[in-house]
Every structure is written in C-alpha cells, then in structure tokens.
Design a protein around this motif. Structure first.
Motif, PDB file in Angstrom:
ATOM      1  N   SER A 151      45.610 -44.334  -4.452  1.00 19.53           N
ATOM      2  CA  SER A 151      46.086 -45.711  -4.322  1.00 19.53           C
ATOM      3  C   SER A 151      44.940 -46.644  -3.949  1.00 19.53           C
ATOM      4  O   SER A 151      44.192 -46.367  -3.007  1.00 19.53           O
ATOM      5  N   HIS A 176      45.467 -48.831   0.738  1.00 12.34           N
ATOM      6  CA  HIS A 176      44.224 -48.733  -0.023  1.00 12.34           C
ATOM      7  C   HIS A 176      43.426 -47.511   0.418  1.00 12.34           C
ATOM      8  O   HIS A 176      43.118 -47.354   1.600  1.00 12.34           O
ATOM      9  N   LEU A 196      56.761 -53.513  -6.121  1.00 15.38           N
ATOM     10  CA  LEU A 196      55.592 -53.882  -5.319  1.00 15.38           C
ATOM     11  C   LEU A 196      55.804 -55.248  -4.683  1.00 15.38           C
ATOM     12  O   LEU A 196      56.128 -56.225  -5.368  1.00 15.38           O
ATOM     13  N   HIS A 201      45.198 -58.478  -1.651  1.00 14.36           N
ATOM     14  CA  HIS A 201      44.267 -57.505  -1.111  1.00 14.36           C
ATOM     15  C   HIS A 201      42.852 -58.072  -1.108  1.00 14.36           C
ATOM     16  O   HIS A 201      42.450 -58.772  -2.040  1.00 14.36           O
ATOM     17  N   ARG A 208      47.951 -53.588  -7.358  1.00  8.16           N
ATOM     18  CA  ARG A 208      47.691 -52.232  -6.892  1.00  8.16           C
ATOM     19  C   ARG A 208      47.231 -51.424  -8.093  1.00  8.16           C
ATOM     20  O   ARG A 208      47.840 -51.489  -9.165  1.00  8.16           O
ATOM     21  N   ASN A 210      46.589 -47.557  -9.367  1.00 10.20           N
ATOM     22  CA  ASN A 210      46.906 -46.170  -9.050  1.00 10.20           C
ATOM     23  C   ASN A 210      46.258 -45.259 -10.094  1.00 10.20           C
ATOM     24  O   ASN A 210      46.421 -45.473 -11.301  1.00 10.20           O
TER      25      ASN A 210
END
Length: 217
Positions: A151, A176, A196, A201, A208, A210
């Motif tokens: 992640s 993270h 989500l 971030h 995000r 992945n």
C-alpha cells in the motif's frame, strides 16, 4: 538502483500483525524503499498507462489498473486471465523493476514464504470513492505461492475474510508503506477494499497505489 540496495537497509524488524492463519500484516515494511518504488512505478505507468478495465459482466471497474512483469492480469468481456501482452498497446507489459521484485521477495520471506519470485505485479490506482469488492485471487496456475500486497498513498480499509464469500471479513486500516502477505491456508481467502475516503497524501496526493505481486505462471 538495484536490488542490492535493499540489502543495505538496517535490519529493523517491522511491526507484525497476524490477521489469519497464513496471513500477516507488516506495518511500514515498504517505507524505506518509497523513493525508488514511486520512481519505478512512474516509469511503468509511462509505458502502460492506467486504465479502467471492464468485467465479463460489462461493469467498468472503479479502480484504474496496469501491470508489469512477464504476465499481466486483465479483464474484459472474454473473462479474467493473465496475458503477456497489454491489450491496449499490443506490446509486452513493462518489465518488473528490480526494486519491486526485491521488495516482494523480502516481504514474503518476512511473512514465512521464502523463495517467492513473482512474475506478475498488478498496479491499482484508487481515487476517492474507488473500491474493490470481495474476491479471491484464483486466476493463477499454482496456489502454492503467496500474494504480496503493498500500500502506498492514502490510507484504505482492507477487508479480509474467509474461504467463503459469506464469511464476515475483518477490517484493517492500511497506511502508506504497509504490506500484507497471505498464502498457505489463507491463499484463497476473500478480500477487498472499502470505498476510499478522500484525503491528500504528502507524497502521492489524492490517491492510493496498490501493488499486488503474484506467481501467475
């Protein structure tokens, strides 16, 4: 940079959380490799951009995807499968960068699955509202190898259930750098990601990323 750099990282044991028999959450395991990982992911996406694939039933997935490695996971009206060729460019998927391969192998070993050598890495981009419904990873030829999931970016709620879709999943907040590894008796566990939540971030903004490593062939 090469995989040798991973060997120079101080031997600091990650925070380990057993989430099921055969499944382990390694908190912050990918953190020390953030800069190289993000740069390498950027290079992969330049070659094979993110796209919203369509399920066999005609539903467009909310998660945008791409792949690297000798095999890439795809879905369309013909079904779910692995293919060595990007269906959009008709070229082989980008190679798996040494940084990605080394991280996956080290995380698997830390979780008790030594010798993991993935040939496929599915790269998912979640933006606010995107989700992944409960599913099993069962398009691989051999279930003896684990799944390694990394992640990056915004936090997400990871759902991890049992071997039946009806089994109530447990919820884990992934931050993270967190890595989840599952194999053995948990290899075919149903899992997914809740919608989500929005956020920003510091490194990746409102998304995000992945990485899901698999031994496909």
């Amino acid at each position: 940079m090469t995989a040798d750099l991973f060997e120079s990282v101080p031997d600091v044991r990650p925070s380990r959380e057993a989430i099921a028999e055969g499944a382990v959450l390694l908190r912050g395991f990918a953190g020390p490799f953030e800069v190289e990982l993000i740069a390498d992911i950027g290079g992969i996406v330049e070659q094979a951009p993110f796209r919203h694939m369509v399920t066999p039933g005609g539903h467009q997935m909310s998660v945008a995807m791409t792949n690297c490695g000798s095999a890439g996971w795809v879905t369309d009206r013909a079904g779910y499968r692995y293919d060595g060729v990007d269906p959009e460019s008709r070229k082989p998927w980008p190679s798996m960068r040494p940084s990605l391969h080394a991280l996956a192998a080290q995380a698997a070993a830390e979780a008790g699955f030594a010798g993991f050598s993935p040939d496929a890495c599915l790269i998912n981009r979640y933006q606010p509202g995107a989700r992944m419904s409960l599913h099993q990873d069962k398009d691989e030829r051999d279930f003896g190898a684990p799944i390694v999931s990394v992640s990056l970016g915004l936090p997400a709620i990871f759902l991890f259930g049992g071997l039946q879709r009806s089994d109530k999943p447990r919820r884990f907040r992934l931050e993270h750098g967190d890595v989840v590894v599952w194999g053995g008796p948990a290899r075919l566990a149903f899992h997914g990601v809740a919608p989500l939540a929005d956020g920003d971030h510091a490194v990746l903004g409102r998304q995000r990323i992945n990485l899901t490593f698999r031994k496909a062939r």
